[in-house]
Design a protein around this motif. Structure first.
Motif, PDB file in Angstrom:
ATOM      1  N   ARG A  25     -23.271  51.170  24.568  1.00  0.00           N
ATOM      2  CA  ARG A  25     -21.958  51.757  24.850  1.00  0.00           C
ATOM      3  C   ARG A  25     -22.171  53.201  25.285  1.00  0.00           C
ATOM      4  O   ARG A  25     -23.023  53.900  24.730  1.00  0.00           O
ATOM      5  CB  ARG A  25     -21.081  51.777  23.596  1.00  0.00           C
ATOM      6  CG  ARG A  25     -20.826  50.418  23.018  1.00  0.00           C
ATOM      7  CD  ARG A  25     -20.173  50.533  21.655  1.00  0.00           C
ATOM      8  NE  ARG A  25     -19.876  49.211  21.130  1.00  0.00           N
ATOM      9  CZ  ARG A  25     -20.095  48.832  19.883  1.00  0.00           C
ATOM     10  NH1 ARG A  25     -20.597  49.678  19.014  1.00  0.00           N
ATOM     11  NH2 ARG A  25     -19.809  47.612  19.487  1.00  0.00           N
TER      12      ARG A  25
ATOM     13  N   GLN B  44     -19.988  56.783  27.023  1.00  0.00           N
ATOM     14  CA  GLN B  44     -18.809  57.419  27.619  1.00  0.00           C
ATOM     15  C   GLN B  44     -19.226  58.761  28.200  1.00  0.00           C
ATOM     16  O   GLN B  44     -19.921  59.543  27.552  1.00  0.00           O
ATOM     17  CB  GLN B  44     -17.721  57.636  26.571  1.00  0.00           C
ATOM     18  CG  GLN B  44     -16.498  58.355  27.138  1.00  0.00           C
ATOM     19  CD  GLN B  44     -15.357  58.412  26.148  1.00  0.00           C
ATOM     20  OE1 GLN B  44     -14.744  57.408  25.850  1.00  0.00           O
ATOM     21  NE2 GLN B  44     -15.088  59.596  25.637  1.00  0.00           N
TER      22      GLN B  44
ATOM     23  N   GLN C 273     -12.749  60.646  32.311  1.00  0.00           N
ATOM     24  CA  GLN C 273     -13.645  59.969  31.370  1.00  0.00           C
ATOM     25  C   GLN C 273     -14.015  58.613  31.946  1.00  0.00           C
ATOM     26  O   GLN C 273     -13.176  57.932  32.550  1.00  0.00           O
ATOM     27  CB  GLN C 273     -12.945  59.728  30.032  1.00  0.00           C
ATOM     28  CG  GLN C 273     -13.026  60.875  29.066  1.00  0.00           C
ATOM     29  CD  GLN C 273     -12.258  60.588  27.786  1.00  0.00           C
ATOM     30  OE1 GLN C 273     -11.658  59.525  27.637  1.00  0.00           O
ATOM     31  NE2 GLN C 273     -12.267  61.536  26.881  1.00  0.00           N
TER      32      GLN C 273
ATOM     33  N   TYR D  11     -15.787  55.073  30.539  1.00  0.00           N
ATOM     34  CA  TYR D  11     -16.332  54.335  29.394  1.00  0.00           C
ATOM     35  C   TYR D  11     -16.929  53.030  29.891  1.00  0.00           C
ATOM     36  O   TYR D  11     -16.314  52.309  30.696  1.00  0.00           O
ATOM     37  CB  TYR D  11     -15.229  54.043  28.377  1.00  0.00           C
ATOM     38  CG  TYR D  11     -15.727  53.268  27.190  1.00  0.00           C
ATOM     39  CD1 TYR D  11     -16.345  53.919  26.131  1.00  0.00           C
ATOM     40  CD2 TYR D  11     -15.605  51.883  27.133  1.00  0.00           C
ATOM     41  CE1 TYR D  11     -16.822  53.211  25.037  1.00  0.00           C
ATOM     42  CE2 TYR D  11     -16.082  51.168  26.047  1.00  0.00           C
ATOM     43  CZ  TYR D  11     -16.685  51.836  24.994  1.00  0.00           C
ATOM     44  OH  TYR D  11     -17.161  51.129  23.926  1.00  0.00           O
TER      45      TYR D  11
ATOM     46  N   GLU E 237     -19.194  49.548  28.419  1.00  0.00           N
ATOM     47  CA  GLU E 237     -19.778  48.814  27.287  1.00  0.00           C
ATOM     48  C   GLU E 237     -20.227  47.455  27.768  1.00  0.00           C
ATOM     49  O   GLU E 237     -19.483  46.746  28.451  1.00  0.00           O
ATOM     50  CB  GLU E 237     -18.748  48.654  26.173  1.00  0.00           C
ATOM     51  CG  GLU E 237     -19.260  47.834  25.010  1.00  0.00           C
ATOM     52  CD  GLU E 237     -18.273  47.737  23.838  1.00  0.00           C
ATOM     53  OE1 GLU E 237     -17.285  48.497  23.841  1.00  0.00           O
ATOM     54  OE2 GLU E 237     -18.502  46.900  22.967  1.00  0.00           O
TER      55      GLU E 237
ATOM     56  N   SER F 173     -15.163  48.129  30.812  1.00  0.00           N
ATOM     57  CA  SER F 173     -15.327  49.489  31.332  1.00  0.00           C
ATOM     58  C   SER F 173     -14.004  50.002  31.880  1.00  0.00           C
ATOM     59  O   SER F 173     -13.089  49.218  32.172  1.00  0.00           O
ATOM     60  CB  SER F 173     -16.396  49.521  32.431  1.00  0.00           C
ATOM     61  OG  SER F 173     -15.972  48.759  33.534  1.00  0.00           O
TER      62      SER F 173
ATOM     63  N   THR G 100      -5.319  55.848  30.609  1.00  0.00           N
ATOM     64  CA  THR G 100      -6.537  55.019  30.531  1.00  0.00           C
ATOM     65  C   THR G 100      -6.291  53.638  31.136  1.00  0.00           C
ATOM     66  O   THR G 100      -5.250  53.028  30.923  1.00  0.00           O
ATOM     67  CB  THR G 100      -6.961  54.839  29.063  1.00  0.00           C
ATOM     68  OG1 THR G 100      -7.211  56.113  28.500  1.00  0.00           O
ATOM     69  CG2 THR G 100      -8.212  53.982  28.948  1.00  0.00           C
TER      70      THR G 100
ATOM     71  N   ARG H 135      -8.750  50.130  31.422  1.00  0.00           N
ATOM     72  CA  ARG H 135     -10.049  49.497  31.225  1.00  0.00           C
ATOM     73  C   ARG H 135      -9.961  48.024  31.605  1.00  0.00           C
ATOM     74  O   ARG H 135      -8.984  47.351  31.278  1.00  0.00           O
ATOM     75  CB  ARG H 135     -10.519  49.636  29.776  1.00  0.00           C
ATOM     76  CG  ARG H 135     -10.942  51.053  29.436  1.00  0.00           C
ATOM     77  CD  ARG H 135     -11.511  51.152  28.046  1.00  0.00           C
ATOM     78  NE  ARG H 135     -11.818  52.547  27.713  1.00  0.00           N
ATOM     79  CZ  ARG H 135     -12.240  52.940  26.529  1.00  0.00           C
ATOM     80  NH1 ARG H 135     -12.395  52.069  25.565  1.00  0.00           N
ATOM     81  NH2 ARG H 135     -12.509  54.211  26.292  1.00  0.00           N
TER      82      ARG H 135
ATOM     83  N   THR I 289     -15.779  56.016  20.213  1.00  0.00           N
ATOM     84  CA  THR I 289     -15.030  55.737  21.447  1.00  0.00           C
ATOM     85  C   THR I 289     -14.780  54.242  21.644  1.00  0.00           C
ATOM     86  O   THR I 289     -13.812  53.863  22.299  1.00  0.00           O
ATOM     87  CB  THR I 289     -15.795  56.278  22.661  1.00  0.00           C
ATOM     88  OG1 THR I 289     -17.151  55.826  22.573  1.00  0.00           O
ATOM     89  CG2 THR I 289     -15.792  57.788  22.681  1.00  0.00           C
ATOM     90  N   ASP I 290     -15.642  53.406  21.083  1.00  0.00           N
ATOM     91  CA  ASP I 290     -15.468  51.966  21.256  1.00  0.00           C
ATOM     92  C   ASP I 290     -14.256  51.448  20.506  1.00  0.00           C
ATOM     93  O   ASP I 290     -13.783  50.346  20.778  1.00  0.00           O
ATOM     94  CB  ASP I 290     -16.729  51.217  20.791  1.00  0.00           C
ATOM     95  CG  ASP I 290     -17.123  51.583  19.377  1.00  0.00           C
ATOM     96  OD1 ASP I 290     -17.229  52.795  19.094  1.00  0.00           O
ATOM     97  OD2 ASP I 290     -17.315  50.670  18.559  1.00  0.00           O
TER      98      ASP I 290
END
Lengths: 661, 305
Positions: free
Chosen positions: A203, A205, A228, A230, A232, A262, A291, A293, B211-212
């Motif tokens: 993971r 970020q 940002q 992210y 994973e 992501s 956000t 994702r 963050t996860d």
């Protein structure tokens, strides 16, 4: 001059070393006289502690690695470096400040760096690593474990820090990597089996920031734009063929799960500060982060069902989640008189989580219907707080506050299976009124008393454990005379959340006594005792052996006694000795053995009595004005009263050389 | 505009260390007697006001904090002749003196309503301007020790077996708390917590590192979003594994998932477990064995995958 500077510096270092319950290394002992070497218009100080740790563990090593985790080998236990321009007008820089801890081998490593020129720029960096083992829970089945490394880093640059117009830029990164074991229930959600699966955790970020700060007279505006990212992707694969449920015949011969996830979070942040004369100050703050994702999931499992028939299952999921967050607050402070401060704070926060998912399952070649899901969870809260602080005399301070908050929670649960659609909409509003009163007394200069009481009433608590009718009381006494510091504190939190057919209550009471004393340059002492009591009683309902039980309570009792003591001696100004002891013990409700009730799935009183203690000793020998040799030993013992599964005893030690100037 | 902004401080490049008619005598006069303070003052961030020479006398060097020193010099010393002697000041006055320059920063925006200010814990309770133990931020002691000095119970919590690694140096109190005060928390409705450092978006600080757990997830665990991580975890430390609030997972879950009317999203009660669960069987006592995505899932409303 050097003699005048040395004494307070030494005392400060001593008291700093004693007040915490630290790990035995790094050492933190001062070396020699007042430090610093002049070089090319700069003053340079340096400290560098290089050493080796060693350890042995008896008992559950995974638990030791979870709680302590110091290993063997060489490392830079700690270091500091500073360069300061003597006139404050250096060439490329005016200050460099570097601190590190545990570099090379410790499970907890950090470094921080500041480089700045007084006029042109300032750069700040923080970097941290934490190696962590999670051995899972000590209740069966316990297959969730992790052995991962987390790494954080932040970089911030300010251009033109001495000017009213500044530029800001920053970068942060947060990652977690390593291995783990998970479980997943397969083929039959209720009667099937749980299989341990291997996970490759990955993971990360990243965040980029750009901004500006403008000051004009008594106004200051800070604007920040950021992004940002992210990502994973922690694929799961088969770790073992047999499931955890020994009574079940389900087998798994092949398994794969890939779930990349992501997304991006662009954000805006703005802050405005202002003053008007000597009687008013305002601050307004606004931020928005949107956000989004995306995710996809593909799972393939092959094995046999509990009846022994060959079974295979594939599962696909894909979709998007969004999460816009709006946050704003406004604070106004009034100073109608020198001894009076009135502050009003209004905060608005809104978060809306929307998610779309398409789920498809193929079992034994039969394709099930596509399931379309839409979920929404929106939380909007408004808070207004007014605080008044009055200091009618130097020995007396009074404070009072009132807060009203309202929170609206909306949710949508929509599902479409084939041609059938279902949608549930819910909305509720929770309001809380809370008040605060506080008094500070200082009858004589070294002695201070502080009392505060908060009471609150919530009309519709969201959870059964939430605060409904609550009060929180705190009192603190502190006596500080020279190097002697005595303090005593008590804090209680009581909450009752009961409706007609349900009750929940919690009572927590904390007591603490501390003393710290440095009567001589060669002796310092620090000790403390604390007690933390918690009892919670909550109505629960569950199924046991096919029977529905809804008249029982869950009672949890914890009585944690903690104590620490540490003493430091300096012998002839050359050898420093320190001894410390720390112990934390939960005595539960005092019972000596776990007693399961005959008609309940769990004990009448839930307790986890255990003791965790850690004595330590350290010797530090000054070999030279700039060099010290250090040895240290620390013992850790974890022992539960009812089970030895997690118990361990660990001997840890270190040897190091500290060089500083 | 940039040039205009740059012009102002560049014009005055020399430190105003000389006396003037308003009672300011300049820092040169101070170092005559206070050589011990002056000898290391170039390492102090406040030295910038002298080095840059951009500010007026009342914002430069020693007198920017301690006030005009003419009377002090003429009296040949003495604390009582210092207009602003911090050791004699009430906490509120010390705070106001520092905030004259330091108020307009994001981290100190809420300092007037912080619990520290209300309890008369002023700037010089934690910061030592002339004898800092930690150069960065001029802290009087190492940061954790400063907090432990008053917050005794926090010290006990961080000595527990399951905790954030504060004593080990991996985590600092200021990672989650703002000692200068914070805006109202978005995940709690009472006056507390006042000193928990929210993210810039007003969310709980746990999400900055974890963050996860932030999501968005299609299927959110509403308890986390509405009431915060503290519903299940004790953030400082716990005697229970994973910093949980109960030693057994299933009782932690069942205390909310008990169907009691009036709670939860629907206010009809937070869903009960189904009858296929048999809590007498240890297999059903560790709920997260099957409900593996307990912090939120994109694939299953019951957090099974």
């Amino acid at each position: 001059m050097a003699i005048h500077l040395r004494t307070p510096a030494l005392l400060m270092a001593v008291s700093a070393a004693l007040l915490a319950q630290p790990t035995v290394a790094p050492t933190g002992e001062p070396v020699g006289r007042a430090r610093g070497e002049d070089w090319n218009g700069y003053n340079v100080t340096n400290s560098f502690e290089l050493g080796a740790r060693y350890h042995t563990v008896n008992g559950n090593e995974a638990a030791y690695r979870s709680d302590v985790n110091f290993g063997n080998g060489l490392r830079l236990l700690g270091s500091t470096l500073s360069l300061n321009s003597k006139e404050g007008r250096g060439g490329l820089f005016d200050e460099i400040l570097l601190n590190t801890q545990g570099l090379g081998n410790d499970p907890y490593q950090f470094s921080s760096l500041r480089i700045q020129h007084n006029r042109w720029y300032r750069y700040d960096m923080n970097w941290r690593v934490n190696d962590f083992v999670n051995p899972g829970l000590n209740f069966l089945p316990s297959a969730h474990t992790q052995n991962t490394r987390r790494m954080w880093q932040d970089h911030d640059v300010t251009l033109l820090p001495a000017f009213p117009f500044q530029f800001l830029a920053g970068y942060s990164r947060n990652s977690q990597e390593g291995v783990g074991l998970y479980t997943q229930n397969l083929f039959d959600q209720h009667r099937g089996d749980e299989f341990p699966l291997f996970a490759n955790i990955n993971r990360r970020q990243r965040e980029f920031r750009l901004g500006t700060q403008v000051q004009y007279r008594k106004l200051k505006l800070i604007l920040l734009r950021g992004w940002q990212r992210y990502e994973e992707d922690s694929p799961l694969s088969l770790a073992a063929g047999a499931g955890l449920n020994a009574a079940d015949n389900t087998t798994l011969t092949s398994f794969r799960l890939t779930s990349p996830y992501s997304g991006d979070t662009p954000f805006w942040r703005a802050n405005l500060f202002g003053e008007a004369g000597r009687w008013l100050a305002v601050n307004a703050r606004f931020s928005y982060a949107g956000t989004r994702r995306d995710f996809a999931s593909e799972e393939a499992a092959i094995g046999t069902s509990r009846l022994g028939a060959a079974t295979n299952r594939q599962f696909f999921a894909g979709g998007t989640g969004t999460r816009p967050v709006t946050n704003a607050n406004f604070t106004i402070s009034l100073f109608p008189a020198d001894a009076v401060t009135i502050t009003n704070h209004t905060a608005f926060h809104q978060i809306q989580m929307d998610g779309n998912a398409t789920l498809t399952q193929v079992q034994n070649g039969f394709t099930g219907a596509n399931i379309l899901n839409f979920r929404h969870l929106g939380i909007r809260s408004m808070v207004n707080t007014t605080d008044a602080l009055l200091r009618p005399a130097k020995w007396l301070g009074l404070r009072a506050g009132y807060q009203f908050s309202t929170r609206r929670i909306r949710s949508v649960e929509a599902e479409t299976v084939g041609t059938f659609s279902d949608r549930l909409d819910y909305e509720q509003t929770n309001r809380v009124h809370a008040g605060l009163l506080g008094v500070r007394l200082q009858p004589v200069k070294p002695l201070t008393f502080n009392f505060d009481l908060e009471m609150g009433r919530a009309d519709r608590p969201f959870l059964t454990l939430s605060e409904r009718n609550y009060n929180a009381f705190g009192a603190r006494a502190q006596y500080k005379q020279g190097s002697l510091l005595l303090s005593a504190a008590v804090r209680t939190n009581y909450n009752t959340n009961s409706v007609s057919l349900f009750s929940h209550s919690s009572h927590s009471r904390n007591y603490a006594l501390d003393a710290s004393w440095t009567p001589r340059r060669w002796f310092a002492f620090d000790a403390g005792y604390g007690k933390q009591h918690l009892d919670t009683l909550t109505g629960i309902a569950y199924f046991a052996s096919g029977q529905f039980l809804d008249t029982q309570n869950s009672l949890y009792v914890s009585n944690v006694h903690s104590g620490h003591a540490m003493a430091r001696f300096s012998v002839a100004g050359r050898v420093d000795l320190s001894f410390g002891y720390s112990r934390v013990q939960d005595t539960g409700d005092g019972r000596a053995a776990l007693a399961l009730s005959t008609n309940r799935a769990f004990p009448d009183v839930q307790v986890l009595p255990l003791a965790f203690d850690s004595p330590q000793a350290r010797v530090s020998i000054r070999l030279h004005q700039q060099i010290r040799l250090n040895f240290g030993y620390q013992y850790y013992r974890y022992a539960e009263d009812f089970s030895a599964l997690r118990d361990y005893r660990a001997h840890t030690g270190f040897t190091s050389v500290l060089w500083s100037f | 505009m940039l040039l205009l902004c740059l012009r102002l401080p560049l014009q005055a490049a020399q430190p105003p260390l000389t006396p003037n008619s308003t009672g300011y005598v300049g820092s040169n006069a101070c170092k005559t007697c206070h050589a011990d303070v002056w000898s290391n003052f170039y390492k102090n961030p406040h030295y910038k006001s002298i080095a840059l020479g951009a500010e007026s006398p009342e914002k430069t060097g020693c007198e920017s904090c301690h006030g005009p020193a003419k009377a002090h010099v003429e009296a040949r010393g003495g604390k009582t002749t210092i207009p602003r002697a911090f050791s004699l000041m009430p906490a509120g006055q010390a705070l106001n003196t520092c905030l004259a320059c330091h108020e307009k920063s994001i981290s100190r925006a809420q300092i007037r309503r912080s619990s520290h200010t209300q309890a008369d814990v002023a700037c010089n309770s934690c910061h030592s301007i002339h004898k800092p133990a930690v150069a960065k931020s001029l802290l009087a002691k190492q940061q954790t020790n400063l907090c432990y000095g008053c917050h005794n119970s926090a010290r006990s919590q961080f000595a527990m077996p399951h905790k954030h690694r504060v004593n080990e140096g991996a985590v600092q109190c200021i990672d989650c708390h703002n000692p200068h005060g914070s805006p109202a928390a978005a995940w709690r409705s009472g006056l507390r917590p006042r000193m928990v450092e929210t993210t810039m978006d007003g969310e709980q600080p746990c999400l900055r590192c974890h963050t996860d757990k932030r999501g968005p997830f299609v299927f959110e665990h509403a308890a986390i979003r509405v009431e915060g991580c503290e519903t299940c975890h004790a953030p400082h430390g716990s005697m229970n594994p994973r910093m949980l609030r109960r030693p057994a997972v299933f009782t932690l879950c069942l205390e909310c998932h008990n169907g009691a009317s009036g709670f939860g999203l629907s206010r009809d009660g937070i869903p009960l477990q189904t009858s296929s669960h048999n809590v007498n069987d240890p297999r059903y006592r560790n709920c997260v064995t099957c409900h593996v995505r307990i912090h939120g899932s994109n694939s299953d409303p019951r957090f099974l995958r």
